[in-house]
Design a protein around this motif. Structure first.
Motif, short mmCIF file in Angstrom:
data_model
loop_
_atom_site.label_atom_id
_atom_site.label_comp_id
_atom_site.label_asym_id
_atom_site.label_seq_id
_atom_site.Cartn_x
_atom_site.Cartn_y
_atom_site.Cartn_z
N GLN B 83 0.59 -1.69 -0.29
CA GLN B 83 -0.11 -0.38 0.25
C GLN B 83 1.06 1.52 0.27
O GLN B 83 0.64 2.31 -1.19
N HIS B 84 1.98 1.09 0.63
CA HIS B 84 2.72 2.13 1.18
C HIS B 84 3.41 2.39 -0.55
O HIS B 84 3.75 3.76 -0.70
N LEU B 85 4.11 1.56 -1.03
CA LEU B 85 4.72 1.97 -2.92
C LEU B 85 3.92 1.98 -3.91
O LEU B 85 3.67 3.10 -3.90
N ALA B 86 2.79 1.57 -3.49
CA ALA B 86 1.37 1.77 -4.43
C ALA B 86 1.29 3.63 -4.27
O ALA B 86 0.91 4.07 -5.50
N ALA B 87 0.81 3.91 -3.00
CA ALA B 87 0.46 5.09 -3.12
C ALA B 87 1.40 6.43 -2.95
O ALA B 87 1.09 7.30 -3.78
N ALA B 88 3.01 6.35 -3.21
CA ALA B 88 3.88 6.63 -4.30
C ALA B 88 4.01 6.72 -5.39
O ALA B 88 4.44 8.26 -5.79
N ILE B 89 3.82 5.51 -5.61
CA ILE B 89 3.60 5.35 -7.32
C ILE B 89 2.68 6.54 -7.67
O ILE B 89 2.46 7.12 -8.36
N TYR B 90 1.33 6.37 -6.74
CA TYR B 90 0.29 7.24 -7.39
C TYR B 90 0.42 9.29 -7.08
O TYR B 90 0.16 9.47 -8.08
N GLY B 91 1.31 8.90 -5.54
CA GLY B 91 0.90 10.44 -5.73
C GLY B 91 3.18 10.89 -6.78
O GLY B 91 2.53 12.26 -6.78
N GLY B 92 3.22 10.14 -7.12
CA GLY B 92 4.39 10.70 -7.85
C GLY B 92 4.22 10.72 -9.10
O GLY B 92 5.12 11.69 -10.19
N SER B 93 3.20 9.52 -9.44
CA SER B 93 2.45 10.38 -10.70
C SER B 93 1.86 11.39 -11.11
O SER B 93 1.91 12.17 -11.98
N LEU B 94 1.02 11.49 -9.85
CA LEU B 94 0.42 13.38 -10.29
C LEU B 94 1.46 14.25 -9.94
O LEU B 94 1.48 15.03 -11.23
N ALA B 142 2.47 14.81 -1.07
CA ALA B 142 1.04 13.96 -1.15
C ALA B 142 2.22 12.77 -0.84
O ALA B 142 2.04 11.18 -0.51
N THR B 143 3.30 12.48 -2.12
CA THR B 143 4.77 11.71 -2.09
C THR B 143 4.77 11.17 -1.13
O THR B 143 5.05 10.21 -0.68
N ALA B 144 5.77 12.62 -0.05
CA ALA B 144 6.29 12.30 0.65
C ALA B 144 5.77 11.34 1.73
O ALA B 144 6.43 11.09 3.16
N VAL B 145 4.51 11.46 1.90
CA VAL B 145 3.18 10.78 3.84
C VAL B 145 3.47 9.51 3.30
O VAL B 145 2.51 9.14 3.69
N LEU B 154 -4.42 9.67 -1.00
CA LEU B 154 -5.31 10.17 -1.23
C LEU B 154 -6.20 10.97 -0.58
O LEU B 154 -6.77 11.78 -2.00
N ALA B 155 -6.66 11.89 -0.33
CA ALA B 155 -7.01 12.22 0.68
C ALA B 155 -6.56 13.62 -0.26
O ALA B 155 -7.50 14.53 -0.16
N ILE B 156 -5.47 13.85 0.36
CA ILE B 156 -4.45 15.49 0.00
C ILE B 156 -4.69 14.82 -1.90
O ILE B 156 -4.84 16.30 -2.40
N CYS B 157 -4.67 14.45 -2.27
CA CYS B 157 -4.60 14.27 -4.03
C CYS B 157 -6.51 14.80 -4.02
O CYS B 157 -6.26 15.32 -4.78
N GLY B 158 -6.80 14.34 -3.70
CA GLY B 158 -8.56 15.06 -3.63
C GLY B 158 -8.77 16.26 -3.07
O GLY B 158 -9.18 17.04 -4.27
N ALA B 159 -8.61 16.43 -1.76
CA ALA B 159 -8.79 18.10 -1.38
C ALA B 159 -7.66 19.06 -2.97
O ALA B 159 -8.25 20.11 -2.82
#
Lengths: 173, 173, 173, 173
Positions: B83-94, B142-145, B154-159
């Motif tokens: 979950q942490h890697l997937a979130a980092a990749i998601y935040g990183g892609s944005l 978002a990527t750092a957290v 997800l919450a930060i990117c959504g906000a």
């Protein structure tokens, strides 16, 4: 990565998929460069005939094949069986795309020169055709080295894409 | 929901998929906001050079990656492993998408200012660049957290997406 | 068909899939009608503000959800479990799309009337809004009858699409 | 190929998929030719009415069905069971597309002639309608021979596409 990831983890799975990422980037950049060149080609056109439309469809059909050849190369890049064939098909699909672009360019500038605006003189037409023909060469080579190494095919195609994407001294205003 | 749905029912299955819905909405809104800003950026442009086209392709390539990073986050949001890697990749892609937008903006307004219409003066150019740079910050955070919580990413990117979608006092006529 | 096809044959398999065909046609016609209306709406617009663009993105996001709700309805139309929920989600997704269209229309014609060309007078604005509001009703009904029958939901949505697609006495020149 | 490939190799798998390639090319060329003709049709139009838009949606809906009928034909071309039905559906889908094109053409040129620019006189309108009607015939035949051979259906449809793609003596400037 400092140490290999444990098999089964997400990091391991994602690292295993690197051929997909590399092939995606190479194909995207190649299509992007063709798109920019296509735009430049159409800016010179003042009207089209039936053949120009059909050449355009042929180009589009070959572009639409790329997701399939890209996935094929990504899947077989590291396989013992099939990597050379997959690489030949991948290089060949880029070569076919470049050839159809060349054929359309030739139709507009040489076969039916009245389709192109008058401000493009004979010298410029020849220069464009020469640049186009030179651009075919790397894809011929990439396809030809497929029996040697599938990695080499991908590397050559990637280098061509990056080369054309790099800033030039002449602006395409 | 008042009581938990029985496993195996459609209601249960759909409720289980909520990360997919949330990630879809966040990514859609983010791409939508980038699209609106991209339109505003292009309205200021009077002509383009080769680099502007390549920056644009780079942005498009990163936008085209989002369906994959979105699906990755949706799949791993509640998993112990990944979950942490997937979130980092998601935040990183944005973040990568926002960075490529910033780079294109900078090329047009700072590096090659003659590409932009004259009515945009130096003060306005600086203001646009400053707004763009501030807009990068939330995606860095978002990527750092990501190591803390995939939900937080997800919450930060959504906000951020909702913030930019909300009505502003200045109309973009 | 005169007699039931033997199970396992292609004819049997294709006949079994009829809910997919029906749902595809209903969704396609509905999106098509919204598209035509969207075009008519934009023809009246002389400029847009940020909110109009965001309303437009919201509409697009809800349209992009339809392939998923359509596939859901097609899969569950004849299932004992889930058919009512799937039908409610399908009707609800069309209702949400129609509501977002209505909200955008209202923003342009009522909240920010200066965005619309002056030749559209107050009486015509009211008439358009009234027609739009009436158009919401069938989707409210379709969603409300989901607990009764999933077939009825599909039939109502299909009838609405066909009604708006039929030739009118007034041409939309 | 000089000798049959060993089963299980990539070359063998790809060779086995040839119906997919053939059907892809035939469908692509057919849609491409319809696209060129559609463009020519719209160049003659000076305004549209509601029915023209609905005819256009109908055509689009039938074009969007083709990937499904194409995949169906490719999958069943060599099957004992289903090849005739799949071929009939494929030919029928091309016929339906051609019929909807014909209906739209007829609406514009015959039923509502004021939608078309005045420079297209009665004689030219009749000639266009006649050409369109003749173009329906091969698809009627292709669909009709489905009980005989699925290969024949594909061959006829391919020949029609190639025929219309070939250069004509009259330029469609």
């Amino acid at each position: 990565m400092p140490k290999p990831e444990a098999p089964g983890t997400l990091a391991h799975k994602l690292a295993e998929q690197w051929p997909s990422y590399a092939a995606y980037v190479v194909s995207f950049v190649t299509i992007g460069v063709i798109w920019i060149n296509h735009h430049a080609m159409l800016r010179r056109v003042q009207r089209v005939d039936h053949s120009a439309l059909v050449f355009n469809l042929l180009l589009l059909m070959l572009v639409a094949v790329l997701p399939w050849t890209t996935a094929l190369l990504a899947e077989y890049l590291r396989e013992d069986d099939g990597q050379h064939l997959a690489a030949a098909i991948y290089g060949g699909s880029l070569l076919a795309m470049a050839l159809s672009f060349f054929a359309m360019q030739r139709h507009l500038l040489v076969a039916r020169p009245e389709l192109v605006v008058d401000t493009i003189g004979p010298a410029e037409r020849k220069a464009i055709m020469r640049r186009n023909m030179v651009g075919l060469l790397p894809y011929v080579i990439a396809t030809a080295v497929a029996p040697l190494s599938s990695y080499l095919v991908l590397a050559i195609c990637g280098a061509v894409g990056v080369y054309y994407a790099l800033p030039t001294t002449t602006s395409s205003a």
